[in-house]
Design a protein around this motif. Structure first.
Motif, PDB file in Angstrom:
ATOM      1  N   HIS A 192       0.696  -1.294  -0.139  1.00 35.82           N
ATOM      2  CA  HIS A 192       0.010  -0.042   0.141  1.00 35.82           C
ATOM      3  C   HIS A 192       0.900   1.200   0.109  1.00 35.82           C
ATOM      4  O   HIS A 192       0.584   2.321  -0.454  1.00 35.82           O
ATOM      5  N   ASN A 193       1.834   1.166   0.513  1.00 31.36           N
ATOM      6  CA  ASN A 193       2.992   2.189   0.553  1.00 31.36           C
ATOM      7  C   ASN A 193       4.075   2.272  -0.418  1.00 31.36           C
ATOM      8  O   ASN A 193       5.249   2.970  -0.474  1.00 31.36           O
ATOM      9  N   GLY A 194       3.696   1.268  -1.483  1.00 28.53           N
ATOM     10  CA  GLY A 194       4.558   1.362  -2.859  1.00 28.53           C
ATOM     11  C   GLY A 194       6.087   0.541  -2.452  1.00 28.53           C
ATOM     12  O   GLY A 194       6.997   1.169  -3.231  1.00 28.53           O
ATOM     13  N   VAL A 195       5.987  -0.283  -1.634  1.00 25.23           N
ATOM     14  CA  VAL A 195       7.202  -0.890  -1.133  1.00 25.23           C
ATOM     15  C   VAL A 195       7.190  -2.453  -1.839  1.00 25.23           C
ATOM     16  O   VAL A 195       6.164  -3.233  -1.441  1.00 25.23           O
ATOM     17  N   GLU A 196       8.194  -2.662  -2.563  1.00 23.67           N
ATOM     18  CA  GLU A 196       8.204  -4.048  -3.321  1.00 23.67           C
ATOM     19  C   GLU A 196       8.677  -5.086  -2.150  1.00 23.67           C
ATOM     20  O   GLU A 196       9.711  -4.572  -1.714  1.00 23.67           O
ATOM     21  N   THR A 197       8.062  -6.074  -2.055  1.00 26.78           N
ATOM     22  CA  THR A 197       8.444  -7.022  -1.046  1.00 26.78           C
ATOM     23  C   THR A 197       8.818  -8.596  -1.553  1.00 26.78           C
ATOM     24  O   THR A 197       7.985  -8.910  -2.433  1.00 26.78           O
ATOM     25  N   GLU A 198       9.925  -9.226  -1.055  1.00 27.52           N
ATOM     26  CA  GLU A 198      10.118 -10.686  -1.155  1.00 27.52           C
ATOM     27  C   GLU A 198       9.995 -11.126   0.230  1.00 27.52           C
ATOM     28  O   GLU A 198      10.478 -10.583   1.177  1.00 27.52           O
ATOM     29  N   VAL A 199      10.054 -12.469   0.339  1.00 26.89           N
ATOM     30  CA  VAL A 199       9.894 -13.210   1.524  1.00 26.89           C
ATOM     31  C   VAL A 199      11.003 -14.124   1.602  1.00 26.89           C
ATOM     32  O   VAL A 199      11.185 -15.022   0.518  1.00 26.89           O
ATOM     33  N   VAL A 200      11.777 -14.286   2.480  1.00 25.64           N
ATOM     34  CA  VAL A 200      12.832 -15.341   2.782  1.00 25.64           C
ATOM     35  C   VAL A 200      12.787 -15.791   3.965  1.00 25.64           C
ATOM     36  O   VAL A 200      12.520 -15.080   4.831  1.00 25.64           O
ATOM     37  N   TYR A 201      13.266 -17.193   4.111  1.00 26.80           N
ATOM     38  CA  TYR A 201      13.487 -17.735   5.622  1.00 26.80           C
ATOM     39  C   TYR A 201      14.278 -18.975   5.436  1.00 26.80           C
ATOM     40  O   TYR A 201      13.841 -20.018   5.128  1.00 26.80           O
ATOM     41  N   PRO A 202      15.591 -18.809   5.524  1.00 28.27           N
ATOM     42  CA  PRO A 202      16.574 -20.044   5.419  1.00 28.27           C
ATOM     43  C   PRO A 202      16.400 -20.712   6.525  1.00 28.27           C
ATOM     44  O   PRO A 202      16.483 -22.119   6.260  1.00 28.27           O
ATOM     45  N   ARG A 203      16.313 -20.203   7.878  1.00 26.84           N
ATOM     46  CA  ARG A 203      16.202 -21.068   9.186  1.00 26.84           C
ATOM     47  C   ARG A 203      15.872 -19.974  10.208  1.00 26.84           C
ATOM     48  O   ARG A 203      15.946 -18.703   9.789  1.00 26.84           O
ATOM     49  N   CYS A 204      15.929 -20.439  11.505  1.00 21.41           N
ATOM     50  CA  CYS A 204      15.797 -19.480  12.558  1.00 21.41           C
ATOM     51  C   CYS A 204      16.916 -18.637  12.855  1.00 21.41           C
ATOM     52  O   CYS A 204      18.185 -19.287  12.550  1.00 21.41           O
ATOM     53  N   CYS A 205      16.707 -17.539  13.468  1.00 20.58           N
ATOM     54  CA  CYS A 205      17.899 -16.632  13.515  1.00 20.58           C
ATOM     55  C   CYS A 205      18.957 -17.141  14.697  1.00 20.58           C
ATOM     56  O   CYS A 205      20.064 -16.533  14.602  1.00 20.58           O
ATOM     57  N   GLY A 206      18.553 -18.119  15.392  1.00 18.75           N
ATOM     58  CA  GLY A 206      19.471 -18.681  16.658  1.00 18.75           C
ATOM     59  C   GLY A 206      19.139 -17.954  17.974  1.00 18.75           C
ATOM     60  O   GLY A 206      19.694 -18.487  18.883  1.00 18.75           O
ATOM     61  N   MET A 207      18.034 -17.221  18.228  1.00 17.54           N
ATOM     62  CA  MET A 207      17.962 -16.591  19.359  1.00 17.54           C
ATOM     63  C   MET A 207      17.436 -17.632  20.590  1.00 17.54           C
ATOM     64  O   MET A 207      17.953 -17.603  21.615  1.00 17.54           O
ATOM     65  N   PRO A 208      16.596 -18.810  20.049  1.00 22.85           N
ATOM     66  CA  PRO A 208      16.412 -19.755  21.190  1.00 22.85           C
ATOM     67  C   PRO A 208      17.550 -20.584  21.469  1.00 22.85           C
ATOM     68  O   PRO A 208      17.837 -20.643  22.596  1.00 22.85           O
ATOM     69  N   GLN A 209      18.473 -20.799  20.619  1.00 19.55           N
ATOM     70  CA  GLN A 209      20.046 -21.284  20.985  1.00 19.55           C
ATOM     71  C   GLN A 209      20.687 -20.374  21.704  1.00 19.55           C
ATOM     72  O   GLN A 209      21.724 -20.665  22.633  1.00 19.55           O
ATOM     73  N   PHE A 210      20.596 -19.276  21.521  1.00 14.94           N
ATOM     74  CA  PHE A 210      21.578 -18.093  22.049  1.00 14.94           C
ATOM     75  C   PHE A 210      21.147 -18.166  23.447  1.00 14.94           C
ATOM     76  O   PHE A 210      22.128 -17.925  24.109  1.00 14.94           O
ATOM     77  N   GLU A 211      19.973 -18.074  23.651  1.00 11.98           N
ATOM     78  CA  GLU A 211      19.543 -18.113  25.140  1.00 11.98           C
ATOM     79  C   GLU A 211      19.988 -19.228  25.896  1.00 11.98           C
ATOM     80  O   GLU A 211      20.315 -19.190  27.184  1.00 11.98           O
ATOM     81  N   GLN A 212      20.417 -20.413  25.341  1.00 13.00           N
ATOM     82  CA  GLN A 212      20.702 -21.397  25.886  1.00 13.00           C
ATOM     83  C   GLN A 212      22.364 -21.480  26.129  1.00 13.00           C
ATOM     84  O   GLN A 212      23.000 -22.694  26.353  1.00 13.00           O
ATOM     85  N   GLY A 213      23.057 -20.633  25.246  1.00 12.91           N
ATOM     86  CA  GLY A 213      24.323 -20.606  25.407  1.00 12.91           C
ATOM     87  C   GLY A 213      25.168 -21.361  24.140  1.00 12.91           C
ATOM     88  O   GLY A 213      26.321 -21.791  24.298  1.00 12.91           O
ATOM     89  N   GLU A 214      24.112 -21.821  23.256  1.00 11.29           N
ATOM     90  CA  GLU A 214      24.892 -22.753  22.003  1.00 11.29           C
ATOM     91  C   GLU A 214      25.354 -21.694  20.996  1.00 11.29           C
ATOM     92  O   GLU A 214      24.821 -21.672  19.836  1.00 11.29           O
ATOM     93  N   VAL A 215      26.406 -20.894  21.470  1.00  5.58           N
ATOM     94  CA  VAL A 215      26.783 -20.048  20.487  1.00  5.58           C
ATOM     95  C   VAL A 215      27.610 -20.645  19.187  1.00  5.58           C
ATOM     96  O   VAL A 215      27.313 -19.817  18.276  1.00  5.58           O
ATOM     97  N   GLU A 216      28.046 -21.825  19.216  1.00  9.66           N
ATOM     98  CA  GLU A 216      28.624 -22.167  17.980  1.00  9.66           C
ATOM     99  C   GLU A 216      27.499 -22.438  16.886  1.00  9.66           C
ATOM    100  O   GLU A 216      27.613 -22.090  15.614  1.00  9.66           O
TER     101      GLU A 216
END
Length: 452
Positions: free
Chosen positions: A226-250
């Motif tokens: 509606h505001n004239g912005v062309e959009t595409e959608v991607v989702y390769p995988r989760c960003c890692g926040m749930p693992q980050f909270e658990q210390g799984e930094v690798e």
């Protein structure tokens, strides 16, 4: 040096490749240093449960000081941290560049990373963090997954509590049969278009929007179109926040490299990156670059990333919004998510909702208490409700038609707090309780008449 600091907070890179990062003696020495400073300040007493636990341990010790607290007790403080970042971003006067150099959340992260590094495995509750696997499985038979997770299910919820330590009273996210990444292929997800504003945005779907609430993504695409912005959608995988909270930094670093590797092509073609939930935007803007400070692709993705409410406000400030916004049919109790505040971008959700004519907004700036997967666990759920009670109480007093939060999990948790308050309220004083919480972009799309 003066007490406290007027300088903007800065964070050091997370040195997870350094063996000293996992050295228990060095970790405990740093915990002792930081906890002693926190004990002398106590400004964060009313944030998450980590600080009351720490102060109680000290106050109940023989000397009333940290020196008589056994180091084995430190884990209780670590486990209570939800990595909301509010102590670092809002409350603590001693964050870098102050010479005391405090970063409480990242120290808690370091402790958890050391646990993982030294072989302290997560139990069954760790399965909650596998959002992509869980979402893909649930999408096969969402009716079955949603039936099993329903609070009223006396067969499955006690079992889930015993096996995965998920409190049977905690509301869990529902699953959708058609993930957003698949819905995005349907042109009906974009039903309005205005003259091109010259912007192009690639929407990072996030695991929650993709598997649990595609409506947030649909609303975003329609507002953008509606505001004239062309959009595409991607989702390769989760960003890692749930693992980050658990210390799984690798694992988080691996996810960051993969996602950034896909997004960089879009950026090079002139697209902005828009994350649909604040936790993911926080990871992409700030935590990924701290985990991988030498990675130029990560740096470019970080610099190109916007939170969705931030992006709409940016359009309003620069190009101006398309016409068509109409008043909503009720007021909005608007919770400001902790991970939105931690992005240090200002209160963009409120700024966006104030663009709606005659907007009646009750701002809710305190933490909802949920803390991601932490808040649904047995032993944590009641604490999470306690931490979030001020938000639920203010929401109930406002009596508005809509409850909204940039964090969908926080919104659901606030509704549970409202249930408790309503149950304890005399019949003559009761107020209507909304049956769902919205993301602000959904209400914004509704004000445009783009969704029902």
């Amino acid at each position: 040096m003066r007490e406290g600091s007027l300088d903007a907070p800065v964070r050091h890179p997370i040195r997870w490749n350094d063996p000293d990062f996992y050295d228990w003696e060095k970790i405990n020495d740093e915990l002792e240093r930081v906890f002693d400073i926190c004990h002398g300040c106590r400004r964060c007493f009313n944030l998450c449960d980590s600080f009351p636990l720490l102060f109680d341990l000290i106050d109940d010790s023989p000397s009333g000081e940290l020196d008589s607290v056994d180091r084995s007790e430190y884990k209780k403080v670590v486990d209570a941290c939800t990595l909301c970042d509010m102590c670092f971003m809002v409350s603590c006067p001693y964050v870098p560049p102050h010479e005391f150099d405090l970063d409480f959340p990242h120290l808690m992260l370091r402790y958890r990373a050391a646990e993982r590094h030294h072989g302290h495995k997560l139990g069954m509750e760790g399965e909650l963090t596998k959002t992509d696997r869980n979402g893909k499985l649930a999408a096969i038979a969402p009716w079955l997954a949603n039936w099993a997770s329903e609070r009223s299910n006396g067969l499955t919820r006690p079992l889930l509590e015993r096996v995965a330590k998920v409190d049977r009273q905690a509301d869990l996210p529902k699953y959708h049969g058609k993930p957003f990444i698949k819905q995005a292929r349907n042109p009906e997800t974009v039903n309005s278009a205005a003259p091109a504003a010259g912007r192009k945005a690639v929407l990072y779907a996030t695991c929650f929007v993709n598997y649990n609430n595609p409506d947030i993504g649909v609303a975003t695409r329609r507002v953008m179109a509606h505001n004239g912005v062309e959009t595409e959608v991607v989702y390769p995988r989760c960003c890692g926040m749930p693992q980050f909270e658990q210390g799984e930094v690798e694992k988080v670093a691996e996810a960051a490299r993969e996602i950034a590797g896909e997004l960089i092509g879009w950026i090079e073609r002139g697209y902005d990156v828009v994350a649909l939930t604040p936790s993911c935007a926080l990871m992409m803007k700030f935590e990924w670059p701290l985990l991988l400070p030498e990675d130029e692709t990560i740096k470019r993705v970080s610099q190109a990333t916007f939170d969705v409410t931030e992006y709409v406000v940016d359009i309003a400030n620069k190009e101006g919004l398309a016409e068509g916004l109409q008043p909503l049919d009720g007021g909005v109790a608007l919770h400001i998510a902790c991970h939105a505040r931690a992005q240090n971008m200002g209160n963009k959700a409120r700024e966006m909702m104030k663009l709606v004519p005659e907007a009646e907004i009750k701002q809710l700036p305190r933490c909802s208490g949920h803390g991601g997967s932490w808040g649904v666990l047995k032993g944590n759920f009641e604490t999470a409700l306690k931490v979030g009670k001020p938000v639920a109480r203010d929401t109930y007093k406002a009596g508005h038609k809509y409850v909204a939060s940039e964090c969908p999990l926080a919104g659901t948790h606030i509704l549970q707090g409202l249930e408790r308050i309503d149950a304890d309220t005399a019949a003559e004083d009761k107020k209507p309780v909304p049956n769902r919480a919205h993301h602000p972009i959904e209400l914004f799309a509704r004000a445009y008449g783009l969704i029902d």
